[in-house]
Design an enzyme around this catalytic site. Structure first.
Site, PDB file in Angstrom:
ATOM      1  N   ARG A  13      38.254  52.360  47.739  1.00  0.00           N
ATOM      2  CA  ARG A  13      38.880  53.127  46.550  1.00  0.00           C
ATOM      3  C   ARG A  13      38.856  54.572  46.727  1.00  0.00           C
ATOM      4  O   ARG A  13      38.984  55.146  45.440  1.00  0.00           O
ATOM      5  CB  ARG A  13      38.393  52.762  45.441  1.00  0.00           C
ATOM      6  CG  ARG A  13      38.559  51.118  44.836  1.00  0.00           C
ATOM      7  CD  ARG A  13      39.896  50.890  44.638  1.00  0.00           C
ATOM      8  NE  ARG A  13      39.805  49.605  43.884  1.00  0.00           N
ATOM      9  CZ  ARG A  13      40.268  48.380  44.571  1.00  0.00           C
ATOM     10  NH1 ARG A  13      40.362  48.282  45.966  1.00  0.00           N
ATOM     11  NH2 ARG A  13      40.009  47.231  43.895  1.00  0.00           N
ATOM     12  N   SER A  51      40.827  48.089  37.016  1.00  0.00           N
ATOM     13  CA  SER A  51      39.404  48.100  36.806  1.00  0.00           C
ATOM     14  C   SER A  51      38.945  49.571  36.576  1.00  0.00           C
ATOM     15  O   SER A  51      39.141  50.598  37.025  1.00  0.00           O
ATOM     16  CB  SER A  51      38.786  47.803  38.260  1.00  0.00           C
ATOM     17  OG  SER A  51      39.104  46.291  38.615  1.00  0.00           O
ATOM     18  N   GLU A  77      36.185  53.874  38.396  1.00  0.00           N
ATOM     19  CA  GLU A  77      37.067  53.969  39.284  1.00  0.00           C
ATOM     20  C   GLU A  77      38.602  54.696  38.937  1.00  0.00           C
ATOM     21  O   GLU A  77      39.330  55.001  39.563  1.00  0.00           O
ATOM     22  CB  GLU A  77      37.567  52.381  39.629  1.00  0.00           C
ATOM     23  CG  GLU A  77      38.736  52.039  40.703  1.00  0.00           C
ATOM     24  CD  GLU A  77      38.751  50.595  41.129  1.00  0.00           C
ATOM     25  OE1 GLU A  77      37.771  50.019  41.325  1.00  0.00           O
ATOM     26  OE2 GLU A  77      39.849  50.325  41.120  1.00  0.00           O
TER      27      GLU A  77
HETATM   28  C1  LIG Z   1      47.020  46.076  35.424  1.00  0.00           C
HETATM   29  C2  LIG Z   1      46.429  46.988  36.720  1.00  0.00           C
HETATM   30  C3  LIG Z   1      45.709  46.368  37.888  1.00  0.00           C
HETATM   31  C4  LIG Z   1      45.424  46.944  38.606  1.00  0.00           C
HETATM   32  N1  LIG Z   1      45.055  46.396  39.793  1.00  0.00           N
HETATM   33  C5  LIG Z   1      44.746  47.218  40.883  1.00  0.00           C
HETATM   34  C6  LIG Z   1      44.071  46.409  42.063  1.00  0.00           C
HETATM   35  O1  LIG Z   1      44.119  45.186  42.187  1.00  0.00           O
HETATM   36  N2  LIG Z   1      43.874  47.269  43.200  1.00  0.00           N
HETATM   37  C7  LIG Z   1      43.686  48.617  43.085  1.00  0.00           C
HETATM   38  O2  LIG Z   1      43.406  49.131  44.084  1.00  0.00           O
HETATM   39  N3  LIG Z   1      44.249  49.148  42.135  1.00  0.00           N
HETATM   40  C8  LIG Z   1      44.586  48.691  40.965  1.00  0.00           C
HETATM   41  N4  LIG Z   1      44.896  49.188  39.695  1.00  0.00           N
HETATM   42  C9  LIG Z   1      44.976  50.778  39.717  1.00  0.00           C
HETATM   43  C10 LIG Z   1      46.212  51.249  40.308  1.00  0.00           C
HETATM   44  O3  LIG Z   1      47.416  50.732  40.280  1.00  0.00           O
HETATM   45  C11 LIG Z   1      46.051  52.085  41.711  1.00  0.00           C
HETATM   46  O4  LIG Z   1      45.117  52.923  42.040  1.00  0.00           O
HETATM   47  C12 LIG Z   1      47.270  52.680  42.232  1.00  0.00           C
HETATM   48  O5  LIG Z   1      47.190  52.556  43.549  1.00  0.00           O
HETATM   49  C13 LIG Z   1      47.650  53.822  41.622  1.00  0.00           C
HETATM   50  O6  LIG Z   1      48.829  54.188  41.795  1.00  0.00           O
HETATM   51  P1  LIG Z   1      49.770  55.326  40.940  1.00  0.00           P
HETATM   52  O7  LIG Z   1      51.192  55.635  41.449  1.00  0.00           O
HETATM   53  O8  LIG Z   1      49.816  54.818  39.587  1.00  0.00           O
HETATM   54  O9  LIG Z   1      48.876  56.666  41.135  1.00  0.00           O
HETATM   55  P2  LIG Z   1      48.462  57.578  39.730  1.00  0.00           P
HETATM   56  O10 LIG Z   1      47.485  56.691  38.799  1.00  0.00           O
HETATM   57  O11 LIG Z   1      49.345  58.310  39.229  1.00  0.00           O
HETATM   58  O12 LIG Z   1      47.422  58.474  40.740  1.00  0.00           O
HETATM   59  C14 LIG Z   1      46.140  58.047  41.096  1.00  0.00           C
HETATM   60  C15 LIG Z   1      45.715  59.109  42.350  1.00  0.00           C
HETATM   61  O13 LIG Z   1      46.830  59.157  43.426  1.00  0.00           O
HETATM   62  C16 LIG Z   1      47.314  60.380  43.576  1.00  0.00           C
HETATM   63  N5  LIG Z   1      48.637  60.482  43.882  1.00  0.00           N
HETATM   64  C17 LIG Z   1      49.776  59.539  43.412  1.00  0.00           C
HETATM   65  N6  LIG Z   1      50.756  60.002  44.056  1.00  0.00           N
HETATM   66  C18 LIG Z   1      50.573  60.819  44.975  1.00  0.00           C
HETATM   67  C19 LIG Z   1      51.336  61.114  46.124  1.00  0.00           C
HETATM   68  N7  LIG Z   1      52.602  61.202  46.199  1.00  0.00           N
HETATM   69  N8  LIG Z   1      50.599  62.303  46.909  1.00  0.00           N
HETATM   70  C20 LIG Z   1      49.335  62.458  46.891  1.00  0.00           C
HETATM   71  N9  LIG Z   1      48.575  61.726  45.942  1.00  0.00           N
HETATM   72  C21 LIG Z   1      49.026  61.149  45.025  1.00  0.00           C
HETATM   73  C22 LIG Z   1      47.060  61.206  42.281  1.00  0.00           C
HETATM   74  O14 LIG Z   1      46.863  62.504  42.450  1.00  0.00           O
HETATM   75  C23 LIG Z   1      45.795  60.565  41.695  1.00  0.00           C
HETATM   76  O15 LIG Z   1      44.668  61.178  42.308  1.00  0.00           O
HETATM   77  C24 LIG Z   1      45.510  48.400  38.732  1.00  0.00           C
HETATM   78  C25 LIG Z   1      46.010  49.154  37.615  1.00  0.00           C
HETATM   79  C26 LIG Z   1      46.409  48.415  36.686  1.00  0.00           C
HETATM   80  C27 LIG Z   1      47.013  49.063  35.283  1.00  0.00           C
END
Ligand SMILES: Cc1cc2nc3c(=O)[nH]c(=O)nc-3n(C[C@H](O)[C@H](O)[C@H](O)COP(=O)(O)OP(=O)(O)OC[C@H]3O[C@@H](n4cnc5c(N)ncnc54)[C@H](O)[C@@H]3O)c2cc1C
Length: 308
Positions: free
Chosen positions: A167, A216, A298
């Site tokens: 992660r 999580s 996380e």
């Molecule tokens: C219901 C639910 C289930 C989930 N299940 C999982 C799972 O099974 N496995 C898992 O790993 N995660 C899970 N997650 C967590 C989350 O979806 C992941 O961590 C996902 O990868 C975050 O993506 P995001 O675009 O929403 O990023 P954000 O939450 O907007 O940002 C997260 C991080 O990524 C960085 N970031 C985003 N876009 C960029 C970019 N273009 N360039 C550089 N940095 C960037 C941000 O600066 C921040 O540090 C879950 C979340 C929810 C709500």
């Protein structure tokens, strides 16, 4: 305050971030920038005072933005960054593309990136967080990424540059991922579709997928590999430690440790970021008191705690 360059894309001062996150909490960003295309983003970053912090965000599915908001230029990619192309066994995806769309488009082309189907974020967030589930992580499929550094230079990053771990990655501060290349095994589109349908059903059965959460809350404490590659041998589950401390369903204001999955922190209505973070910290303390194990967040928590 530093002067802000004038881009072709959309720049908004004092933009509230709550509605841009899954948990629906958080104060305003000093600036929200939605670049028109990669050249617009590169020119803006090159011209921006290097002292101004930059925070890229996806769809906020792994974030608690604190109630005082972010003293930064928040960069949110949209149209112009969401194309998905399949070439042979490779998928080239824009950073704003949703993981689920990438998985489905890959499956239709006979490429197995099914693990992305139930992760609700974007490709930018997936690479940054080394997202994974059902035994596969981004690290297992990643080929390279194109990123724009804080000073406006465009670079190609490899797996060596990113040092994928459980992660997390060694992501360069302030850099914005614009596109990533993944490789997947060949598969029959119908079989890949069926696997994804099964994953959706498994998730809905075990997690509060319809609630406002950020996935999580805490990492599973032990058993992950140092490489971050797939291995689901986490012997200690965070949800079990939370249950053992009697905290399933615990609340603080509008925040709750979900009854359905105790490692999911949910906004059951009207929660502030302080409620959510405060409940998480209470859980960390009580789990430590009952088990001697220190849970690690996380969910990323960013910004200032209080409205000034
Ligand atoms: C219901 C639910 C289930 C989930 N299940 C999982 C799972 O099974 N496995 C898992 O790993 N995660 C899970 N997650 C967590 C989350 O979806 C992941 O961590 C996902 O990868 C975050 O993506 P995001 O675009 O929403 O990023 P954000 O939450 O907007 O940002 C997260 C991080 O990524 C960085 N970031 C985003 N876009 C960029 C970019 N273009 N360039 C550089 N940095 C960037 C941000 O600066 C921040 O540090 C879950 C979340 C929810 C709500």
């Amino acid at each position: 305050m530093s002067t802000i360059p004038t881009p072709r894309g959309r720049l908004t001062a004092g933009r509230p971030l709550a509605e841009l996150t899954w948990l629906r909490v958080g104060g305003p960003a000093d600036w929200l920038f939605q670049p028109a295309d990669p050249a617009d983003l590169a020119e803006f970053l090159a011209a921006l005072d290097p002292a101004v912090p930059v925070f890229p965000m996806g769809v906020g599915s792994n974030l608690i933005v604190r109630d005082g908001g972010l003293r930064a230029v928040v960069i949110r990619l949209g149209r112009g960054f969401n194309t998905i192309r399949c070439e042979g066994n490779r998928v080239i995806a824009g950073a704003a593309a949703l993981d689920a769309h990438v998985a489905r488009k890959a499956a239709a082309a006979g490429i197995d990136l099914t693990f992305l189907r139930t992760i609700p974020g974007t490709i930018g967030g997936a690479v940054r967080m080394n997202a994974g589930c059902y035994g596969s992580y981004v690290a297992d499929h990643f080929v390279s990424a194109t990123a724009i550094l804080r000073d406006g230079r465009t670079v190609t990053l490899t797996a060596d540059d990113l040092s994928f771990a459980y992660r997390e990655t060694a992501w360069p501060e302030g850099a914005v991922l614009v596109e990533a290349v993944f490789e997947g095994q060949a598969g029959e589109p119908d079989a890949l579709e069926a696997r994804m349908a099964d994953q959706i059903a498994r998730r809905d059965a075990s997690q509060p997928t319809r609630d406002r959460s950020a996935g999580s809350t805490f990492r599973n404490p032990a058993g992950f590999s140092s490489t971050g590659r797939a291995d689901d041998v986490h012997d200690l589950k965070a949800w079990k430690l939370i249950d053992d401390a009697g905290l399933r369903g615990a609340t603080l204001g509008g925040a709750q440790m979900s009854e359905k999955h105790s490692n999911f922190l949910v906004n059951i209505g009207g929660a502030s970021a302080a409620d959510l973070e405060g409940l998480g910290e209470r859980v960390r303390k009580e789990v430590y008191d009952t088990s001697g194990i220190e849970l690690k967040w996380e969910i990323m928590r960013v910004g200032d705690p209080q409205d000034k």
